[in-house]
Scaffold this active site. Structure first.
Site, short mmCIF file in Angstrom:
data_model
loop_
_atom_site.label_atom_id
_atom_site.label_comp_id
_atom_site.label_asym_id
_atom_site.label_seq_id
_atom_site.Cartn_x
_atom_site.Cartn_y
_atom_site.Cartn_z
CG HIS A 63 39.72 -42.83 15.99
ND1 HIS A 63 38.78 -42.13 16.69
CD2 HIS A 63 39.37 -44.13 16.12
CE1 HIS A 63 37.89 -42.95 17.22
NE2 HIS A 63 38.22 -44.18 16.88
CG ASN A 82 35.69 -44.76 19.90
OD1 ASN A 82 35.30 -45.91 19.64
ND2 ASN A 82 36.95 -44.47 20.19
CE1 TYR A 91 44.66 -33.54 16.23
CE2 TYR A 91 46.97 -33.91 16.75
CZ TYR A 91 45.80 -33.19 16.93
OH TYR A 91 45.78 -32.14 17.82
CE1 TYR A 121 41.23 -40.55 25.34
CE2 TYR A 121 42.90 -38.87 24.97
CZ TYR A 121 41.81 -39.60 24.54
OH TYR A 121 41.29 -39.35 23.29
CD GLU A 145 38.81 -38.56 14.72
OE1 GLU A 145 38.87 -39.74 14.35
OE2 GLU A 145 38.74 -38.22 15.91
CG HIS A 184 35.56 -39.41 16.75
ND1 HIS A 184 36.63 -39.97 17.40
CD2 HIS A 184 34.48 -39.55 17.57
CE1 HIS A 184 36.21 -40.43 18.58
NE2 HIS A 184 34.91 -40.18 18.71
CD GLU A 191 43.49 -41.46 17.51
OE1 GLU A 191 43.41 -40.55 16.65
OE2 GLU A 191 42.67 -41.64 18.41
N1 ARG Z 1 41.08 -40.69 20.36
C1 ARG Z 1 40.24 -41.86 20.52
C2 ARG Z 1 39.01 -41.48 21.31
O1 ARG Z 1 39.10 -40.67 22.18
C3 ARG Z 1 41.01 -42.95 21.19
C4 ARG Z 1 40.22 -44.16 21.50
C5 ARG Z 1 41.06 -45.28 22.01
N2 ARG Z 1 40.23 -46.39 22.37
C6 ARG Z 1 39.56 -46.45 23.50
N3 ARG Z 1 38.76 -47.44 23.70
N4 ARG Z 1 39.73 -45.59 24.43
O2 ARG Z 1 37.94 -41.93 21.03
ZN ZN Z 2 38.59 -40.07 16.85
#
Ligand code: ARG
Ligand code: ZN
Length: 421
Positions: A305, A252, A307, A357, A180, A177, A380
């Site tokens: 990542h 991601n 934070y 989430y 970050e 990202h 994170e």
């Molecule tokens: N903050 C990250 C994101 O939104 C968390 C990712 C965690 N991993 C996942 N496969 N959801 O991309």
């Molecule tokens: Zn991220």
């Protein structure tokens, strides 16, 4: 002829100054915390999260769980009415995020004259030269590999640190990202620790490199990263034009395991746009191909990542426990205990869906589901959701980078040691 040259120079000069002037200003953009209290609140916020003007820094999880969102002055007017109407508790935690961005910029000016990029927020070209020079000067243990190129033709470079005795591979990527910034600096920190440690005969590093080789990609999204430096500080996605004014895919959300099964968007303008199809992006393909090339060799897959101060296991796409969850948690505990021992930084560990989430198409899930790497973690880094520095979010000043690098390194070392036979 001379005149043409003169005008070209003038034009280039003007473009350069415009480029500087064109930095998007987040003047009076407010960082707001929300506390949804009812299922209706949760439903509303989930819908707003699809809107580009509702820039979520911490996504909705459920009732009584904090959401952090960045709102422009216009968006603030609009949404504060809605918060009032639906009685969603809210508080402004930062009145002007541009002031934080400026503070971060000032923190970087202070170190501009230092030659080494270790512990700094370096640019793409500096990071590439750093790896190339390191490989030249330490050809016994360092090499590099270009795993792919991006839409804007930048290299996706992997730094490889290994000895003839290395047996298993460790994957670490940073900067998936763009905004970050604390993560590429952490990957560089780790590379530096391993190389200098080995060359100085530090027993711990020598022992590590006699078993592991480290494959580290400090910038998985260099196009987005550069854009976040030159033009739009809070950019997240890559920079491939999709449709109309909509640019970029959330890398991601693009990985090809359980792609688009929740927590991602099919709207190209969304910040969590999953892409037109699974694995559609060059950056995603580069990592997947690289991992697949050495299938079976990976001891662990780590994607970094910021934070929140979390050490996530899979899954991200479902609330279900990942395979051998107790063992994963035991390893995450070892890592986060070692991390905490350095500066007292507390990380929470567990499945990202359960803690945070649902989000599908993440590289960590792909590593488990497709590549069969059991020990796949998503980190994170600082700051946390609460406590010291939390209101900086992505704009944490550069002087924190050495501490973040050092504690993350300690966590990773403890993890990989615990995975040694
Ligand atoms: N903050 C990250 C994101 O939104 C968390 C990712 C965690 N991993 C996942 N496969 N959801 O991309
Ligand atoms: Zn991220």
């Amino acid at each position: 002829m001379i005149q043409t040259k003169f005008f070209i120079c003038l034009a280039l000069g003007l473009m350069a100054s415009f480029a500087r002037a064109e930095q998007f200003q987040f003047k009076n953009y407010r960082l707001v915390n929300l506390l949804p209290e009812t299922p209706v609140h949760v439903q509303l916020i989930s819908e707003w999260e699809e809107n580009a003007e509702f820039d979520v820094w911490t996504r909705i999880k459920g009732t009584n769980e904090r959401v952090t969102v960045l709102l422009s002055p216009d968006a603030f007017l609009k949404y504060s009415l809605l918060f009032k109407l639906f009685k969603i508790p809210n508080s402004i935690v930062e009145e002007d995020i541009q002031a934080r961005i400026d503070e971060q910029q000032r923190s970087m000016v202070l170190t501009k004259s230092q030659k080494s990029i270790v512990g700094k927020f370096a640019r793409y070209s500096e990071i590439i030269s750093y790896i190339d020079n390191l490989a030249l000067q330490n050809s016994d243990i360092v090499s590099s590999y270009v795993a792919g190129t991006t839409y804007e033709n930048r290299n996706l470079k992997v730094a490889i640190i290994k000895t003839p005795a290395s047996k298993k591979k460790v994957w670490i990527d940073c900067g998936i990202h763009a905004r970050e910034w604390m993560t590429p600096s952490t990957c560089i920190w780790i590379i530096n620790k391993l190389v200098t440690g080995y060359q100085n005969f530090e027993p711990e590093v020598v022992q590590l490199l006699n078993y592991y080789e480290f494959h580290i990609m400090p910038l998985q999204n260099p196009d987005g990263y550069e854009y976040s430096h030159t033009t739009y500080r809070l950019w997240r996605k890559n920079r491939r034009p999709i449709r109309g004014n909509c640019i970029g895919v959330d890398l991601n959300r693009n990985y090809g395991y359980k792609w688009m099964t929740g927590g991602s968007s099919d709207q190209p303008c969304s910040d969590i746009y999953a892409g037109p199809s699974a694995d559609s992006e060059a950056e995603t393909q580069a990592v997947e191909n690289y991992i697949n090339k050495y299938k079976g060799d990976w001891a662990t897959f780590l994607t970094i990542h910021t934070y929140g101060q979390w050490w996530f296991t899979s899954w991200g796409y479902t609330y279900d426990d990942p395979p051998e969850y107790d063992d994963l948690k035991a390893k995450a505990k070892i890592a986060t205990d070692a991390l905490k021992a350095v500066n007292g930084t507390v990380f929470t560990y567990g499945s990202s869906a359960q803690i945070l989430y649902i989000a599908s198409g993440g590289s960590d899930d792909w590593a488990v589901g497709n590549a069969g790497i059991k020990y796949s973690f998503c980190l994170e880094l600082r700051p946390g959701q609460t406590g010291i520095d939390s209101n900086y979010g992505f704009t944490l000043p550069e002087d924190r980078a050495p501490m973040v690098g050092e504690e993350t390194y300690a966590g990773i070392v403890a993890l990989v040691k615990s995975l040694m036979p």
